[in-house]
Scaffold this active site. Structure first.
Site, PDB file in Angstrom:
ATOM      1  N   SER A 110      -2.205  -7.500  -3.830  1.00  0.00           N
ATOM      2  CA  SER A 110      -2.015  -8.927  -4.173  1.00  0.00           C
ATOM      3  C   SER A 110      -0.734  -9.476  -3.556  1.00  0.00           C
ATOM      4  O   SER A 110       0.206  -9.814  -4.282  1.00  0.00           O
ATOM      5  CB  SER A 110      -2.057  -9.133  -5.698  1.00  0.00           C
ATOM      6  N   GLY A 155       2.604   3.024  -4.994  1.00  0.00           N
ATOM      7  CA  GLY A 155       2.382   3.761  -6.240  1.00  0.00           C
ATOM      8  C   GLY A 155       1.784   2.938  -7.373  1.00  0.00           C
ATOM      9  O   GLY A 155       1.794   3.372  -8.527  1.00  0.00           O
ATOM     10  N   SER A 189       0.858  -1.186   0.000  1.00  0.00           N
ATOM     11  CA  SER A 189       0.000   0.000   0.000  1.00  0.00           C
ATOM     12  C   SER A 189       0.896   1.238   0.000  1.00  0.00           C
ATOM     13  O   SER A 189       1.864   1.307   0.762  1.00  0.00           O
ATOM     14  CB  SER A 189      -0.881  -0.025   1.257  1.00  0.00           C
ATOM     15  N   GLY A 190       0.632   2.173  -0.878  1.00  0.00           N
ATOM     16  CA  GLY A 190       1.443   3.382  -0.950  1.00  0.00           C
ATOM     17  C   GLY A 190       2.662   3.262  -1.852  1.00  0.00           C
ATOM     18  O   GLY A 190       3.425   4.207  -2.006  1.00  0.00           O
TER      19      GLY A 190
END
Lengths: 219, 219
Positions: free
Chosen positions: A124, A55, A52-53
């Site tokens: 994922s 990009g 997460s984060g």
């Protein structure tokens, strides 16, 4: 970029005599190959994976825009259009996460068949889930792109404030904090979304697609 | 058919200087409107409904071929690519049938957003299920097409031998025999797939799409 189907003998003659109803069609299913011929590019699944984060969604949308501006058929699947629609019945249990990725893989396969370069942007985190999505399609159709930003960078960005909540225990089983991220061992592409700029990452991916003969060199 | 995005000021200048990496892109999401502009046609969901053997899939594929040959983005969702993939976990219970149609509606919505004329060919016997799919999208985006062949005609054709099995009790809850088919009351289109030829039915549908401004008149 679009080749006239009339110029390909495989499609037969296209009669067009000023009468909109007087068209000749074939009753068979339109093949993926015919779509590629008409559009001037192959289809593929670009499977972005990362913390997460890292990009993923930003990069997927930037690549999508670049492809679109060259007249190509392309589409992004991400949390915005999947979690509130097709997968809105799923939560975040292990089995629901697995089913979420399974459905995304199946939908990506439909877009692939439809001649579209489809870009999926989901954490994922599990190798088995990603490998199942890969196994649905043919050799060369699945391009795994690891958005390899370090956890420290992602947590510092914390674009959605999720790391803070995970650290505070408000989100359980958060990837990178309280649930593992299984890095791809041999992804088709690894992009340094922690260090490189967006433009550089897009260029890297576009160059790969050209090198694989999926999209043409720009003239 | 494909308009150059460079000719539309909304997309900004497209620089292309013989260097494949030197392209300008925008980081925002590509909108459905931008796709329609580039492709020269709007997207829509053509939702074919009717009894088994009424010719839904044949007609959907023929319309799809006609659109494809005009260079349009189009794709058929039917039992072949849905039941063995996205919906392979579902059986034929009431709740599974409802979930099957729900997922098809959601996937059709994704294709709609991707600028594709998507044609779905499923019995979809229940009005409530069809209306839920319709409610997912905007006014004018959902075109319900009733393939109105009489049961007698469909059963006589029995292209897949399913009616014989249903009459013999080997298939339970078979639409038209042991389970109801709820006819659309006010479908956008009703085509007489029992009496009319395939070509006539295709012409009817293409004419409707042109009349609605979804696809252009052929020049």
């Amino acid at each position: 970029m679009t080749a006239s189907p009339a110029s390909n003998p495989a499609y037969g003659a296209l009669t067009n005599q000023g009468n909109s109803t007087n068209i000749v069609w074939h009753h068979s299913t339109v093949t993926r190959e015919a779509r590629a011929y008409q559009r001037g590019h192959r289809s593929a699944i670009l499977w972005f994976t990362g913390l997460s984060g890292s990009g993923k969604s930003t990069l997927a949308n930037a690549v999508n825009s670049a492809l679109f501006e060259q007249g190509m058929a392309c589409y992004v699947l991400d949390g915005d259009n999947i979690r509130h629609g097709l997968c809105k019945d799923l939560g975040f249990s292990d089995s629901d996460r697995e089913e979420n990725i399974r459905r995304i893989g199946e939908v990506a396969k439909l877009f692939l068949d439809a001649g579209v370069v489809v870009l999926t942007a989901f954490v994922s985190p599990f190798k088995a889930d990603r490998d199942r999505a890969r196994a649905l399609v043919g050799e060369g159709d699945f391009i795994e792109i690891h958005c390899a930003a370090d956890l420290g960078v992602c947590e510092e960005r914390d674009t959605k404030g999720l790391y803070a909540k995970a650290r505070a225990g408000e989100i359980k089983e958060f990837t990178g904090i309280s649930s593992p991220y299984e890095e791809p061992e041999l992804p088709e592409l690894r992009v340094d979304t922690g260090g490189q700029g967006l433009e550089e990452c897009v260029t890297h991916i576009i160059g790969y697609l050209q090198g694989q003969g999926i999209i043409p060199e720009l003239s």
